[in-house]
Scaffold this motif. Structure first.
Motif, PDB file in Angstrom:
ATOM      1  N   VAL A  46       0.840  -1.217   0.000  1.00 32.59           N
ATOM      2  CA  VAL A  46       0.000   0.000   0.000  1.00 32.59           C
ATOM      3  C   VAL A  46       0.864   1.252   0.000  1.00 32.59           C
ATOM      4  N   LEU A  47       1.956   1.246   0.806  1.00 35.61           N
ATOM      5  CA  LEU A  47       2.840   2.405   0.863  1.00 35.61           C
ATOM      6  C   LEU A  47       3.514   2.645  -0.486  1.00 35.61           C
ATOM      7  N   ALA A  48       3.956   1.578  -1.137  1.00 34.15           N
ATOM      8  CA  ALA A  48       4.592   1.729  -2.448  1.00 34.15           C
ATOM      9  C   ALA A  48       3.610   2.282  -3.474  1.00 34.15           C
ATOM     10  N   ALA A  49       2.373   1.760  -3.450  1.00 29.69           N
ATOM     11  CA  ALA A  49       1.357   2.261  -4.375  1.00 29.69           C
ATOM     12  C   ALA A  49       1.054   3.729  -4.114  1.00 29.69           C
ATOM     13  N   LEU A  50       1.036   4.114  -2.800  1.00 28.21           N
ATOM     14  CA  LEU A  50       0.774   5.519  -2.444  1.00 28.21           C
ATOM     15  C   LEU A  50       1.875   6.437  -2.959  1.00 28.21           C
ATOM     16  N   VAL A  51       3.124   6.005  -2.808  1.00 31.39           N
ATOM     17  CA  VAL A  51       4.251   6.822  -3.295  1.00 31.39           C
ATOM     18  C   VAL A  51       4.173   7.005  -4.807  1.00 31.39           C
ATOM     19  N   VAL A  54       1.238   9.428  -5.631  1.00 34.41           N
ATOM     20  CA  VAL A  54       1.556  10.830  -5.318  1.00 34.41           C
ATOM     21  C   VAL A  54       2.549  11.390  -6.334  1.00 34.41           C
ATOM     22  N   GLY A  55       3.567  10.604  -6.702  1.00 34.15           N
ATOM     23  CA  GLY A  55       4.540  11.073  -7.692  1.00 34.15           C
ATOM     24  C   GLY A  55       3.903  11.364  -9.031  1.00 34.15           C
ATOM     25  N   VAL A  61       0.520  17.641 -12.172  1.00 32.46           N
ATOM     26  CA  VAL A  61       0.265  19.033 -11.788  1.00 32.46           C
ATOM     27  C   VAL A  61       1.376  19.948 -12.292  1.00 32.46           C
ATOM     28  N   ALA A  62       2.655  19.453 -12.227  1.00 31.35           N
ATOM     29  CA  ALA A  62       3.790  20.290 -12.613  1.00 31.35           C
ATOM     30  C   ALA A  62       3.973  20.397 -14.118  1.00 31.35           C
ATOM     31  N   ALA A  63       3.367  19.487 -14.884  1.00 30.54           N
ATOM     32  CA  ALA A  63       3.563  19.487 -16.346  1.00 30.54           C
ATOM     33  C   ALA A  63       3.171  20.805 -17.000  1.00 30.54           C
ATOM     34  N   PRO A  64       1.990  21.365 -16.706  1.00 27.43           N
ATOM     35  CA  PRO A  64       1.647  22.652 -17.336  1.00 27.43           C
ATOM     36  C   PRO A  64       2.608  23.776 -16.962  1.00 27.43           C
ATOM     37  N   VAL A  65       3.103  23.761 -15.723  1.00 28.37           N
ATOM     38  CA  VAL A  65       4.036  24.805 -15.280  1.00 28.37           C
ATOM     39  C   VAL A  65       5.341  24.703 -16.066  1.00 28.37           C
ATOM     40  N   VAL A  66       5.851  23.474 -16.226  1.00 27.98           N
ATOM     41  CA  VAL A  66       7.093  23.267 -16.971  1.00 27.98           C
ATOM     42  C   VAL A  66       6.910  23.672 -18.430  1.00 27.98           C
ATOM     43  N   ALA A  67       5.772  23.286 -19.019  1.00 30.52           N
ATOM     44  CA  ALA A  67       5.506  23.644 -20.412  1.00 30.52           C
ATOM     45  C   ALA A  67       5.423  25.159 -20.591  1.00 30.52           C
ATOM     46  N   LYS A  68       4.812  25.837 -19.607  1.00 28.90           N
ATOM     47  CA  LYS A  68       4.709  27.290 -19.675  1.00 28.90           C
ATOM     48  C   LYS A  68       6.079  27.944 -19.586  1.00 28.90           C
ATOM     49  N   GLU A  69       6.917  27.463 -18.642  1.00 29.24           N
ATOM     50  CA  GLU A  69       8.258  28.027 -18.506  1.00 29.24           C
ATOM     51  C   GLU A  69       9.084  27.780 -19.772  1.00 29.24           C
ATOM     52  N   ARG A  70       8.928  26.598 -20.357  1.00 31.39           N
ATOM     53  CA  ARG A  70       9.654  26.277 -21.587  1.00 31.39           C
ATOM     54  C   ARG A  70       9.237  27.216 -22.719  1.00 31.39           C
ATOM     55  N   GLN A  71       7.929  27.457 -22.831  1.00 29.36           N
ATOM     56  CA  GLN A  71       7.450  28.338 -23.895  1.00 29.36           C
ATOM     57  C   GLN A  71       7.928  29.770 -23.673  1.00 29.36           C
ATOM     58  N   GLU A  72       7.940  30.208 -22.408  1.00 31.25           N
ATOM     59  CA  GLU A  72       8.438  31.558 -22.115  1.00 31.25           C
ATOM     60  C   GLU A  72       9.907  31.691 -22.490  1.00 31.25           C
ATOM     61  N   LEU A  73      10.682  30.632 -22.222  1.00 31.81           N
ATOM     62  CA  LEU A  73      12.096  30.652 -22.585  1.00 31.81           C
ATOM     63  C   LEU A  73      12.274  30.701 -24.098  1.00 31.81           C
ATOM     64  N   ILE A  74      11.455  29.925 -24.830  1.00 33.80           N
ATOM     65  CA  ILE A  74      11.526  29.945 -26.298  1.00 33.80           C
ATOM     66  C   ILE A  74      11.171  31.323 -26.831  1.00 33.80           C
TER      67      ILE A  74
END
Length: 278
Positions: A46-51, A54-55, A61-74
């Motif tokens: 159960v603990l392994a499945a939870l980790v 969560v990951g 959740v972080a994917a849109p933020v990374v994509a936005k930062e990448r586009q801003e850099l481009i």
């Protein structure tokens, strides 16, 4: 064949088979037997499945933020590139304006019937006429020479490569043979032009050249070719061909076209003051 048959029939080493049988007999192998052990295994799963869950959620959740930062850099890179292109275009326009003013000043200062000759000798105007085309290239298979070889230096250990002082001798030999105008790979040479090395590159007026080096010289083609090849610098080039495999071909051309020098420095001479002289 007996060895292969034995390996196929006994794929598991006898020692491993014995250890597995012993653990099974002792009850220490396989899945947990007690309730406590089973609960511990379930909690770990159960603990392994939870980790993992969560990951995965955090990555989603972080994917849109990374994509936005990448586009801003481009977008920033594109903006800075466009700005650099604009500045480069402005520099080119200003350089052309400066060159035009220098040529105009040179023509004005020349004066009289010698203006055209001054323009020609200074490289301020484009020229065309008969002459020779000399192509100098590195050896096909360049090799390194020994320490006693006079062509070996710390920067140029490859003796099969054309060097800056080789091109200096070629150009000086053409001038001495009667050339009226000379260019290397489209770069017009003047009395103030410098041919030097920077690392493994040959620079003409601080602009790097790439082999093969095409030298155009305007003048009496046949006489220019014969005089150059029979002179000291032509014989030097021939020695480079014989000893180091450097390739060179010279041909007489009926009409060559050389551009004006990219920048002409205007200098004027002033009469020497007679003050203090006896």
């Amino acid at each position: 064949m007996s060895l292969l048959t034995n390996v196929m029939d006994h794929s598991l080493d006898d020692g491993y088979a014995e250890a597995a049988a012993r653990k099974t007999a002792e009850g220490s192998g396989g899945l947990p037997k007690t309730l406590r052990a089973k609960l511990g295994l379930a909690a770990g799963l159960v603990l392994a499945a939870l980790v993992v869950t969560v990951g995965a959620a955090q990555a989603r959740v972080a994917a849109p933020v990374v994509a936005k930062e990448r586009q801003e850099l481009i977008d920033r890179i594109d903006k800075e590139t466009a700005s650099a292109d604009t500045l480069e275009s402005t520099v080119d326009k200003l350089r052309d304006d400066v060159n035009a003013r220098q040529r105009a000043a040179l023509r004005t200062s020349g004066g009289g019937e010698g203006t055209e000759l001054v323009d020609l000798l200074s490289g301020a105007v484009a020229v065309h006429g008969p002459g020779v085309r000399l192509v100098v290239n590195d050896a096909k298979e360049a090799t390194s020479g020994g320490g006693d070889n006079p062509r070996e230096t710390s920067d140029f250990s490859d003796i099969g490569r054309v060097r800056d002082h080789d091109m200096q001798r070629v150009v000086n030999g053409l001038w001495a043979a009667g050339a009226e105008a000379v260019s290397i790979n489209g770069q017009r040479l003047t009395a103030l032009s410098a041919i030097r090395a920077a690392g493994n590159a040959i620079l003409v007026d601080n602009k790097p050249l790439v082999p093969p080096y095409t030298v155009l010289a305007v003048g009496d083609g046949k006489r220019l070719s014969t005089t150059f090849q029979n002179g000291a610098d032509g014989l030097y080039l021939h020695a480079l061909e014989e000893d180091y495999g450097i390739r060179a071909t010279i041909s007489v051309v009926g009409d060559l076209r050389l551009p004006a020098a990219p920048s002409v420095i205007v200098r004027t001479a002033q009469p020497r003051s007679e003050k203090g002289t006896s």
